[in-house]
Design an enzyme around this catalytic site. Structure first.
Site, PDB file in Angstrom:
ATOM      1  N   ASP A  18      17.437  46.330   7.009  1.00  0.00           N
ATOM      2  CA  ASP A  18      18.381  45.206   7.007  1.00  0.00           C
ATOM      3  C   ASP A  18      19.711  45.648   7.574  1.00  0.00           C
ATOM      4  O   ASP A  18      20.255  46.685   7.161  1.00  0.00           O
ATOM      5  CB  ASP A  18      18.645  44.734   5.566  1.00  0.00           C
ATOM      6  N   LYS A  37      16.168  36.503   9.610  1.00  0.00           N
ATOM      7  CA  LYS A  37      15.656  35.660   8.534  1.00  0.00           C
ATOM      8  C   LYS A  37      16.005  34.199   8.743  1.00  0.00           C
ATOM      9  O   LYS A  37      17.128  33.868   9.131  1.00  0.00           O
ATOM     10  CB  LYS A  37      16.249  36.112   7.188  1.00  0.00           C
ATOM     11  N   GLY A  41      17.303  43.190  -3.331  1.00  0.00           N
ATOM     12  CA  GLY A  41      18.667  43.439  -3.799  1.00  0.00           C
ATOM     13  C   GLY A  41      18.737  44.008  -5.205  1.00  0.00           C
ATOM     14  O   GLY A  41      19.813  44.098  -5.791  1.00  0.00           O
ATOM     15  N   ARG A  84       0.152  46.007  -5.974  1.00  0.00           N
ATOM     16  CA  ARG A  84      -1.059  46.237  -6.774  1.00  0.00           C
ATOM     17  C   ARG A  84      -1.837  44.938  -6.958  1.00  0.00           C
ATOM     18  O   ARG A  84      -3.071  44.937  -6.966  1.00  0.00           O
ATOM     19  CB  ARG A  84      -0.712  46.828  -8.140  1.00  0.00           C
ATOM     20  N   GLY A 133      13.228  46.246  -3.074  1.00  0.00           N
ATOM     21  CA  GLY A 133      13.549  47.205  -4.135  1.00  0.00           C
ATOM     22  C   GLY A 133      13.424  48.658  -3.725  1.00  0.00           C
ATOM     23  O   GLY A 133      13.634  49.558  -4.533  1.00  0.00           O
ATOM     24  N   GLY A 147      16.061  46.883   2.440  1.00  0.00           N
ATOM     25  CA  GLY A 147      17.149  45.912   2.535  1.00  0.00           C
ATOM     26  C   GLY A 147      18.464  46.551   2.184  1.00  0.00           C
ATOM     27  O   GLY A 147      19.049  47.307   2.957  1.00  0.00           O
ATOM     28  N   SER A 148      18.916  46.288   0.967  1.00  0.00           N
ATOM     29  CA  SER A 148      20.215  46.783   0.529  1.00  0.00           C
ATOM     30  C   SER A 148      20.217  48.302   0.346  1.00  0.00           C
ATOM     31  O   SER A 148      21.270  48.920   0.312  1.00  0.00           O
ATOM     32  CB  SER A 148      20.582  46.122  -0.798  1.00  0.00           C
TER      33      SER A 148
END
Lengths: 204, 295
Positions: free
Chosen positions: B25, B82, B154, B166, B215, B236-237
């Protein structure tokens, strides 16, 4: 210990190496993923897959894979690159300029057809390998802008060279591994075989 | 049974090229350059990273066209961007400026709570989030050429990404054990198109690549999701909210390639500085969850 010959190494830093593996499975040829320098030497032929050449370059320069592949090629063993793989093999890379292995005397321009929306499936000709036109998949593909004197053009699509060969080095700007057509991989395996028997006659 | 048409082959083709890589990101051209230099195989352009969207609230929309164009000009790797769930006009805009992959993303505020974008008519490929097999197959049925597990964007917490990965791989394994006559009932239970259920049952995988997101904050996180069956990683973050983004980006790229060599992953984990602050997902209110957006 090698149990089966030939052993093809798929350089598995990043990209579509698994699809090359699927193609080799269909042809009944054993292969393994190559991520470390020591693994390169054990192979009879190497494939540099499609993917992002900038990503692979980091590993080539920082983990010694680049020099190992160059040594491998200099021993006269067969190396085949598709798309990003062709970019990595080229002598000169354009748009933007970037380092490469310099094993194949061509100049190649990255993303030369445009962006993903300009990606296409084309019918190309490889007269020496097949009498039929071949389905060729171009994904954000490069274009070969200059072909050196010792480089043979084996395939063309829309009048551009798309499959080239110089001695033990073979490169395609398209992705035969994304199709069901085995022609190009069969040609590569034939090269591996020929180079192997000329390099080590005692093993025949 | 479900089949690829030629445009789908090109869309899935690009996803195949991204396998084994890290998609990062970025919110500016400068960050995109850092990502490319670190070895990212693609970047995702967005207005704010998910951690900031979570903190600041408000409506999160498609990034500004100007910034996306700057990012496209700054790097030579594929650029994704996005669009809001159901906001097909944002997707049309992204396609028209030449974005390489459109992410119909739950990280942005949904524009349509009932319908996702009908993705087949687009020339640009789409990636969509999913928490389970039914959701993944519904998105593929609408024309998505890549699935990413949603995780909880995030959060800096890998637990939801693991749960979703899973779930999908487990449900796929279960499908392969069913008899032909049991597949329709399964399709009904999953709420998924029958032809896709049949395809997955016969092939034991999704018909499009399956990446992981939501995550991932450390090299070990990347190794974990790759070992659980993800074919590439979205961060991402995790990168630009850490104390040393360039170094962490590079370490996550390296750990993704060498995911099954713990000694290399260990080297990647060393001397990285602070990871992004994490959130206990269990303490979030249901309305604070991003993963429940879309269906």
């Amino acid at each position: 210990m090698k149990t089966q010959y030939p052993h093809i190494g798929l350089v598995a830093v990043q990209g579509d190496f698994a699809l090359h593996g699927r193609m080799l499975d269909r042809l009944g040829v054993s292969w393994r993923l190559v991520r470390q320098v020591a693994q390169v030497e054990e192979m009879d032929g190497l494939i540099l897959p499609g993917g992002e050449s900038t990503t692979m370059l980091k590993f080539f320069s920082e983990e010694g894979l680049g020099p190992a592949i160059r040594r491998f090629a200099e021993q006269g063993k067969a190396v085949f690159g598709t798309c990003a793989g062709a970019i990595l093999l080229a002598r000169e890379v354009l748009n933007p300029p970037q380092p490469s292995l310099g094993l194949l005397d061509i100049s190649i321009e990255r993303n030369a057809y445009g962006r993903q929306i300009d990606s296409s499936v084309q019918q190309g000709e490889c007269p020496e390998l097949s009498s039929e036109p071949l389905e060729m998949v171009f994904i954000r593909a490069p274009i070969i802008r200059r072909v050196g004197d010792n480089v043979r053009v084996l395939g063309r699509a829309q009048d551009l060279p798309v499959l080239v060969e110089q001695g033990n080095i073979l490169a395609a700007t398209f992705h035969p591994e994304l199709t069901e057509d085995e022609t190009i991989h069969r040609h590569f395996l034939k090269k591996v075989e020929e180079l192997h028997s000329s390099n080590t006659p005692e093993r025949g | 049974m479900w089949e690829y048409d030629q445009p789908m082959k090109l869309k899935v083709g690009l996803a195949e090229m991204l396998k084994g890589g890290v998609i990062m990101d970025v919110t500016t051209a400068e960050q995109a350059k850092i990502a490319e230099d670190a070895g990212a195989c693609a970047v995702m352009a967005l207005e704010r990273v998910p951690a900031d969207i979570r903190k600041e609230g408000g409506v999160a929309r498609m990034a500004s066209v100007k910034i996306i164009k700057e990012i496209m000009a700054a790097v030579s790797i594929p650029v994704m961007a996005k669009a809001r769930i159901g906001h097909f006009a944002e997707a049309q805009v992204l396609e028209s400026i030449g974005v390489d992959y459109v992410d119909e993303s739950e990280v942005l505020t949904p524009a349509d709570e009932e319908h996702h974008i009908h993705k087949w008519p687009f020339k640009a490929p789409f990636v969509c989030g999913a928490r389970n097999l039914g959701e993944a197959l519904r998105r593929i049925g609408e024309g998505a050429a890549m699935i990413r597990t949603k995780g909880e964007a995030g959060s800096g917490n890998i637990v939801e990404a693991v749960r979703h990965l899973r779930a999908i791989t487990g449900e796929i394994r279960q499908l392969t054990t069913l008899r032909e006559e049991e597949l329709m009932a399964k399709a009904k239970e999953l709420g998924a198109p029958y032809d896709l259920v049949q395809w997955v049952s016969q092939n034991g995988k999704l018909p499009v690549p399956n990446f992981s997101a939501g995550g991932i904050a450390t090299p070990a996180d990347a190794s974990l999701v790759m070992q659980l069956g993800a074919e590439a990683v979205f961060v991402g973050s995790g990168i630009f909210k850490s104390s040393d983004p360039a170094k962490r980006a590079k370490a996550i790229v390296r750990a993704t390639t060498h995911y099954n060599e713990p000694a290399v992953v260990a080297e990647c984990c060393e001397g990285l500085g602070e990871a992004m602050p994490g959130i206990d997902v269990a303490k979030l209110e249901p309305k604070q969850l991003l993963q429940t957006r879309g269906w």
